[in-house]
Design a protein around this motif. Structure first.
Motif, PDB file in Angstrom:
ATOM      1  N   GLU A   7      11.544  -3.108 -18.536  1.00  0.00           N
ATOM      2  CA  GLU A   7      11.746  -1.665 -18.633  1.00  0.00           C
ATOM      3  C   GLU A   7      10.422  -0.975 -18.921  1.00  0.00           C
ATOM      4  OE1 GLU A   7      14.748  -0.918 -21.509  1.00  0.00           O
ATOM      5  OE2 GLU A   7      16.356  -1.756 -20.269  1.00  0.00           O
TER       6      GLU A   7
ATOM      7  N   THR B 280      12.284   2.527  -9.171  1.00  0.00           N
ATOM      8  CA  THR B 280      13.053   1.356  -9.556  1.00  0.00           C
ATOM      9  C   THR B 280      14.087   1.083  -8.479  1.00  0.00           C
ATOM     10  OG1 THR B 280      14.567   0.399 -11.201  1.00  0.00           O
ATOM     11  CG2 THR B 280      14.596   2.795 -10.965  1.00  0.00           C
TER      12      THR B 280
ATOM     13  N   THR C 226       6.321   0.702 -11.170  1.00  0.00           N
ATOM     14  CA  THR C 226       7.332   0.083 -10.329  1.00  0.00           C
ATOM     15  C   THR C 226       8.066  -0.998 -11.111  1.00  0.00           C
ATOM     16  OG1 THR C 226       6.002   0.439  -8.338  1.00  0.00           O
ATOM     17  CG2 THR C 226       7.760  -1.187  -8.198  1.00  0.00           C
ATOM     18  N   THR C 227       9.390  -0.980 -11.018  1.00  0.00           N
ATOM     19  CA  THR C 227      10.214  -2.048 -11.562  1.00  0.00           C
ATOM     20  C   THR C 227      11.367  -2.294 -10.605  1.00  0.00           C
ATOM     21  OG1 THR C 227      11.600  -2.777 -13.419  1.00  0.00           O
ATOM     22  CG2 THR C 227      11.495  -0.407 -12.997  1.00  0.00           C
TER      23      THR C 227
ATOM     24  N   SER D  91      14.666  -0.046 -16.135  1.00  0.00           N
ATOM     25  CA  SER D  91      14.720   1.412 -16.175  1.00  0.00           C
ATOM     26  C   SER D  91      13.318   1.983 -16.343  1.00  0.00           C
ATOM     27  CB  SER D  91      15.612   1.875 -17.321  1.00  0.00           C
ATOM     28  OG  SER D  91      15.068   1.474 -18.570  1.00  0.00           O
TER      29      SER D  91
END
Length: 285
Positions: free
Chosen positions: A203, A220, A257-258, A262
């Motif tokens: 996160e 995300t 960026t993930t 979240s």
């Protein structure tokens, strides 16, 4: 200049008469504390030690404290050896302009007041950095890192370790994790930011100054997003979501960026404002 060598198998204090320009310290289990000072020489205190002796060498301004079988290049390969019966608690004072290398396996590390370059490698050991002015590079397997009032460029790479930046005054942050979380409180004192964060399952929470000055692109693939800036746009209702836009004149950059984590972008209020203003005012998606 000849090499000076000491083998330390019990608690001991050493003062080094020759000037020190670089430090390399590596320990297994325990704690290492490194403090920068305005003195040209260095001091070492080993307050506890178990297992094989620490080998201390000084040559051409480089002070090294380590074990015979623990090389800097192989630090991250020691994950399977964390059960070895070793433990050391050491404190070092070095000139503030020194270049510092710290390697820990199952040990905690604390570095403060250093103006030279700082490099940290850790296996299952947490690291705290305070008041560093030079560039910082950190690589961990599962160790967490907290950086307080660090003004130099910060690079961080970890598998599952978390990164926390408090009062971050540096303009450049590049961090990558697999599952580690990142929490950044940034206040780069008018310098254009260059922040690049990437994680797979971690996160991300980033607090920026208000007013901020950056082009923002945060996305995300399956997590939620929250946005505290009216000038930024949140797009995507299901699945992938993005926060994009320009804050101020857009001279800085924020890319985050993930995949499944979240993302929260928070607004850092001026000191005289109510701290509650830092909470995101946008809708959570």
């Amino acid at each position: 200049m000849p090499v000076s060598t000491w083998a330390i198998a019990e608690p001991r204090k050493l003062t080094f008469d020759e000037p020190v320009t670089a430090l390399s310290v590596r320990i297994v289990n325990g704690t290492v504390n490194v403090v920068g000072s305005d003195e040209p020489t260095a001091r070492l205190e080993v307050s506890a030690i178990e297992g094989p002796p620490l080998i201390v060498t000084q040559h051409d301004g480089v002070l090294t404290v380590t074990y015979e079988d623990l090389a800097w290049q192989n630090m991250l390969k020691w994950l399977d050896r964390k059960g070895w019966p070793r433990h050391a608690v050491i404190s070092l004072t070095v000139p503030a302009d020194s270049a510092v290398e710290v390697g820990v396996v199952g040990a905690g590390a604390f570095v403060s007041g250093v103006r030279g370059r700082t490099d940290v490698r850790g296996v299952a050991g947490d690291t705290t950095l305070v008041g560093l002015a030079g560039p910082v590079g950190a690589e961990t397997v599962s160790g967490n890192m907290e950086a307080q009032a660090v003004t130099g460029a910060l690079r961080f790479h970890s598998i599952s370790g978390d990164l926390t930046v408090v009062e971050g005054a540096g303009a450049f942050v590049k961090a990558e994790t697999v599952s580690g979380n990142m929490t950044l409180d940034l206040n780069p004192a008018g310098k254009p930011t260059d922040v690049r964060l990437s994680t797979i399952a971690g996160e991300l929470a980033i607090r920026l100054p208000h007013p901020a000055d950056a082009k923002v692109e945060a996305n995300t693939a399956s997590g939620t997003v929250s946005n505290g800036f009216e000038d930024l746009r949140v797009s995507g209702q299901w699945g992938a979501k993005k926060i994009t836009g320009t804050l101020g004149s857009g001279t800085g950059t924020l890319r985050a960026t993930t995949v499944s984590g979240s993302i929260a972008l928070l607004r850092r209020p001026p000191a005289e404002d109510d701290p509650r203003d830092a909470e995101p005012t946008g809708k959570v998606l």
